[in-house]
Design a protein around this motif. Structure first.
Motif, PDB file in Angstrom:
ATOM      1  N   PRO A  98      73.932  44.632  22.587  1.00  0.00           N
ATOM      2  CA  PRO A  98      72.874  45.396  23.250  1.00  0.00           C
ATOM      3  C   PRO A  98      71.891  44.470  23.960  1.00  0.00           C
ATOM      4  CG  PRO A  98      72.504  45.357  20.877  1.00  0.00           C
ATOM      5  CD  PRO A  98      73.813  44.654  21.129  1.00  0.00           C
ATOM      6  N   GLN A  99      71.295  44.974  25.052  1.00  0.00           N
ATOM      7  CA  GLN A  99      70.327  44.179  25.806  1.00  0.00           C
ATOM      8  C   GLN A  99      69.298  45.096  26.437  1.00  0.00           C
ATOM      9  OE1 GLN A  99      71.954  41.601  28.902  1.00  0.00           O
ATOM     10  NE2 GLN A  99      70.367  40.116  28.392  1.00  0.00           N
ATOM     11  N   VAL A 100      68.019  44.685  26.329  1.00  0.00           N
ATOM     12  CA  VAL A 100      66.914  45.496  26.823  1.00  0.00           C
ATOM     13  C   VAL A 100      66.303  44.844  28.067  1.00  0.00           C
ATOM     14  CG1 VAL A 100      64.723  46.608  26.210  1.00  0.00           C
ATOM     15  CG2 VAL A 100      66.465  46.222  24.437  1.00  0.00           C
ATOM     16  N   PHE A 101      66.067  45.672  29.093  1.00  0.00           N
ATOM     17  CA  PHE A 101      65.460  45.225  30.347  1.00  0.00           C
ATOM     18  C   PHE A 101      64.070  45.836  30.485  1.00  0.00           C
ATOM     19  CE2 PHE A 101      69.938  44.738  30.843  1.00  0.00           C
ATOM     20  CZ  PHE A 101      70.113  43.651  31.689  1.00  0.00           C
ATOM     21  N   TYR A 102      63.145  45.084  31.102  1.00  0.00           N
ATOM     22  CA  TYR A 102      61.773  45.558  31.281  1.00  0.00           C
ATOM     23  C   TYR A 102      61.252  45.112  32.638  1.00  0.00           C
ATOM     24  CZ  TYR A 102      60.285  40.768  30.364  1.00  0.00           C
ATOM     25  OH  TYR A 102      60.100  39.415  30.457  1.00  0.00           O
ATOM     26  N   TYR A 103      60.136  45.710  33.054  1.00  0.00           N
ATOM     27  CA  TYR A 103      59.513  45.335  34.313  1.00  0.00           C
ATOM     28  C   TYR A 103      58.598  44.142  34.062  1.00  0.00           C
ATOM     29  CZ  TYR A 103      57.659  45.850  39.006  1.00  0.00           C
ATOM     30  OH  TYR A 103      57.318  45.623  40.313  1.00  0.00           O
ATOM     31  N   GLY A 104      58.849  43.039  34.769  1.00  0.00           N
ATOM     32  CA  GLY A 104      58.224  41.745  34.503  1.00  0.00           C
ATOM     33  C   GLY A 104      56.717  41.700  34.471  1.00  0.00           C
ATOM     34  N   SER A 105      56.041  42.483  35.295  1.00  0.00           N
ATOM     35  CA  SER A 105      54.580  42.370  35.353  1.00  0.00           C
ATOM     36  C   SER A 105      53.881  43.253  34.321  1.00  0.00           C
ATOM     37  CB  SER A 105      54.084  42.715  36.758  1.00  0.00           C
ATOM     38  OG  SER A 105      54.398  44.060  37.045  1.00  0.00           O
ATOM     39  N   SER A 106      54.636  44.000  33.533  1.00  0.00           N
ATOM     40  CA  SER A 106      54.038  44.874  32.522  1.00  0.00           C
ATOM     41  C   SER A 106      54.140  44.222  31.143  1.00  0.00           C
ATOM     42  CB  SER A 106      54.736  46.238  32.501  1.00  0.00           C
ATOM     43  OG  SER A 106      54.344  46.972  31.356  1.00  0.00           O
ATOM     44  N   GLU A 107      52.992  43.776  30.623  1.00  0.00           N
ATOM     45  CA  GLU A 107      52.954  43.128  29.311  1.00  0.00           C
ATOM     46  C   GLU A 107      53.404  44.091  28.211  1.00  0.00           C
ATOM     47  OE1 GLU A 107      53.077  40.003  27.171  1.00  0.00           O
ATOM     48  OE2 GLU A 107      52.562  39.814  29.288  1.00  0.00           O
ATOM     49  N   MET A 108      52.999  45.373  28.329  1.00  0.00           N
ATOM     50  CA  MET A 108      53.373  46.364  27.310  1.00  0.00           C
ATOM     51  C   MET A 108      54.876  46.643  27.347  1.00  0.00           C
ATOM     52  SD  MET A 108      51.731  47.645  24.855  1.00  0.00           S
ATOM     53  CE  MET A 108      52.894  48.142  23.617  1.00  0.00           C
ATOM     54  N   SER A 109      55.465  46.669  28.543  1.00  0.00           N
ATOM     55  CA  SER A 109      56.918  46.863  28.654  1.00  0.00           C
ATOM     56  C   SER A 109      57.655  45.695  28.005  1.00  0.00           C
ATOM     57  CB  SER A 109      57.347  46.992  30.123  1.00  0.00           C
ATOM     58  OG  SER A 109      56.841  48.183  30.674  1.00  0.00           O
ATOM     59  N   LYS A 110      57.108  44.490  28.191  1.00  0.00           N
ATOM     60  CA  LYS A 110      57.730  43.302  27.585  1.00  0.00           C
ATOM     61  C   LYS A 110      57.657  43.392  26.063  1.00  0.00           C
ATOM     62  CE  LYS A 110      57.888  38.297  27.608  1.00  0.00           C
ATOM     63  NZ  LYS A 110      57.263  37.041  28.000  1.00  0.00           N
ATOM     64  N   LYS A 111      56.498  43.797  25.528  1.00  0.00           N
ATOM     65  CA  LYS A 111      56.347  43.952  24.068  1.00  0.00           C
ATOM     66  C   LYS A 111      57.335  44.988  23.527  1.00  0.00           C
ATOM     67  CE  LYS A 111      51.628  42.649  22.884  1.00  0.00           C
ATOM     68  NZ  LYS A 111      50.779  42.374  24.030  1.00  0.00           N
ATOM     69  N   LEU A 112      57.465  46.097  24.264  1.00  0.00           N
ATOM     70  CA  LEU A 112      58.393  47.157  23.877  1.00  0.00           C
ATOM     71  C   LEU A 112      59.830  46.625  23.889  1.00  0.00           C
ATOM     72  CD1 LEU A 112      58.794  50.216  23.264  1.00  0.00           C
ATOM     73  CD2 LEU A 112      58.868  50.605  25.731  1.00  0.00           C
ATOM     74  N   ALA A 113      60.192  45.900  24.947  1.00  0.00           N
ATOM     75  CA  ALA A 113      61.540  45.317  25.062  1.00  0.00           C
ATOM     76  C   ALA A 113      61.815  44.352  23.914  1.00  0.00           C
ATOM     77  CB  ALA A 113      61.697  44.618  26.412  1.00  0.00           C
ATOM     78  N   GLU A 131      69.262  38.387  24.784  1.00  0.00           N
ATOM     79  CA  GLU A 131      67.802  38.331  24.912  1.00  0.00           C
ATOM     80  C   GLU A 131      67.347  39.338  25.953  1.00  0.00           C
ATOM     81  OE1 GLU A 131      66.693  34.289  25.727  1.00  0.00           O
ATOM     82  OE2 GLU A 131      67.593  33.559  23.852  1.00  0.00           O
ATOM     83  N   ILE A 132      66.079  39.738  25.852  1.00  0.00           N
ATOM     84  CA  ILE A 132      65.525  40.674  26.847  1.00  0.00           C
ATOM     85  C   ILE A 132      65.555  40.014  28.225  1.00  0.00           C
ATOM     86  CG2 ILE A 132      64.067  41.875  25.174  1.00  0.00           C
ATOM     87  CD1 ILE A 132      61.659  40.307  26.385  1.00  0.00           C
ATOM     88  N   LYS A 133      65.619  40.851  29.246  1.00  0.00           N
ATOM     89  CA  LYS A 133      65.637  40.352  30.628  1.00  0.00           C
ATOM     90  C   LYS A 133      64.740  41.217  31.490  1.00  0.00           C
ATOM     91  CE  LYS A 133      69.673  38.575  32.615  1.00  0.00           C
ATOM     92  NZ  LYS A 133      71.087  38.704  33.004  1.00  0.00           N
ATOM     93  N   THR A 134      64.208  40.622  32.538  1.00  0.00           N
ATOM     94  CA  THR A 134      63.442  41.429  33.488  1.00  0.00           C
ATOM     95  C   THR A 134      64.422  42.195  34.371  1.00  0.00           C
ATOM     96  OG1 THR A 134      63.302  39.585  35.018  1.00  0.00           O
ATOM     97  CG2 THR A 134      61.422  39.922  33.559  1.00  0.00           C
ATOM     98  N   GLY A 135      64.014  43.388  34.747  1.00  0.00           N
ATOM     99  CA  GLY A 135      64.795  44.226  35.652  1.00  0.00           C
ATOM    100  C   GLY A 135      63.885  44.686  36.777  1.00  0.00           C
ATOM    101  N   ASN A 136      63.255  43.721  37.449  1.00  0.00           N
ATOM    102  CA  ASN A 136      62.238  44.056  38.451  1.00  0.00           C
ATOM    103  C   ASN A 136      62.779  44.820  39.647  1.00  0.00           C
ATOM    104  OD1 ASN A 136      60.410  42.817  36.797  1.00  0.00           O
ATOM    105  ND2 ASN A 136      60.357  40.913  37.946  1.00  0.00           N
ATOM    106  N   ASP A 137      64.089  44.750  39.870  1.00  0.00           N
ATOM    107  CA  ASP A 137      64.694  45.461  40.995  1.00  0.00           C
ATOM    108  C   ASP A 137      65.232  46.835  40.580  1.00  0.00           C
ATOM    109  OD1 ASP A 137      66.541  44.220  39.357  1.00  0.00           O
ATOM    110  OD2 ASP A 137      67.971  43.806  40.970  1.00  0.00           O
ATOM    111  N   LEU A 138      65.069  47.193  39.322  1.00  0.00           N
ATOM    112  CA  LEU A 138      65.598  48.478  38.837  1.00  0.00           C
ATOM    113  C   LEU A 138      64.582  49.586  39.119  1.00  0.00           C
ATOM    114  CD1 LEU A 138      67.097  47.071  35.537  1.00  0.00           C
ATOM    115  CD2 LEU A 138      68.352  47.691  37.604  1.00  0.00           C
ATOM    116  N   TYR A 139      65.000  50.554  39.919  1.00  0.00           N
ATOM    117  CA  TYR A 139      64.123  51.607  40.454  1.00  0.00           C
ATOM    118  C   TYR A 139      63.284  52.289  39.376  1.00  0.00           C
ATOM    119  CZ  TYR A 139      62.555  55.642  43.109  1.00  0.00           C
ATOM    120  OH  TYR A 139      61.770  56.587  43.704  1.00  0.00           O
ATOM    121  N   ILE A 140      63.923  52.661  38.297  1.00  0.00           N
ATOM    122  CA  ILE A 140      63.222  53.435  37.263  1.00  0.00           C
ATOM    123  C   ILE A 140      62.121  52.605  36.596  1.00  0.00           C
ATOM    124  CG2 ILE A 140      64.660  53.053  35.212  1.00  0.00           C
ATOM    125  CD1 ILE A 140      64.598  56.409  35.527  1.00  0.00           C
TER     126      ILE A 140
END
Length: 185
Positions: A98-113, A131-140
């Motif tokens: 499993p792998q979790v992606f988050y939006y890079g500029s959101s600290e709370m999204s990173k904590k959640l990931a 490891e978690i990864k940024t998904g800055n190009d992911l629309y949602i």
């Protein structure tokens, strides 16, 4: 919490090694997650509860319309978090985990990931700890106003993991790990 159930309707998502459709696995895990969170007293909204596409009728590009409508629903919900449930795929069958992606500029999204990734590793003990990864190009992720993540629960291209992801006990374990992580924040 808004649970975005990836794909649906005419969009099957990834197709697993045994022809399982990602949209079906996503829905099963999302329904488990909804039950797990509700049992913990969390208010839950799902973007879909059946095998449907969220595109507006008559839309020329169903995928774009579906994504716009998902984001509108998420942003209108006033939710604290958005969890988008997906399954991964890769040309090499041995790739798993499993792998979790988050939006890079959101600290709370990173904590959640980080919380969800760590709990998935503890609970599922996958052979490969991703490891978690940024998904800055992911629309949602880019367009949702609340902190959110995309949880790729596993690889449908890996025969063992694909089998696990179709097993109701394993689906419950994935959902329980995600729910535990959310409730720790």
């Amino acid at each position: 919490v808004v649970i975005d159930v990836g794909h649906g309707g005419n969009d099957p998502g990834k197709i697993g090694v045994d022809n399982v459709k990602e949209k079906d696995v996503n829905l099963q895990i999302a329904l488990c997650l909804k039950a797990q969170l509700r049992a913990r007293g969390v208010k839950v909204i799902l973007t879909r509860e059946g095998d449907v596409c969220l595109a507006t009728n008559g839309a020329t590009n169903k995928k774009v319309s579906d994504m716009h409508n998902r984001v509108s629903l998420i942003n209108a919900s006033g939710a604290d978090y958005m969890i988008s449930i997906h399954q991964n795929s890769y040309p090499e069958a041995e790739i798993s985990g499993p792998q979790v992606f988050y939006y890079g500029s959101s600290e709370m999204s990173k904590k959640l990931a980080e919380a969800i990734q760590a709990q998935l590793i503890v609970d599922l003990q996958p052979p490969k700890e991703r490891e978690i990864k940024t998904g800055n190009d992911l629309y949602i992720l880019k367009n949702s106003q609340c902190p959110g993540v995309i949880v790729e629960c596993g690889f449908l291209s890996n025969p063992t993991e694909c089998e696990n992801l179709q097993n109701p006990q394993y689906q419950q374990a994935v959902a329980a790990a995600i729910a535990r992580a959310i409730c720790k924040l």
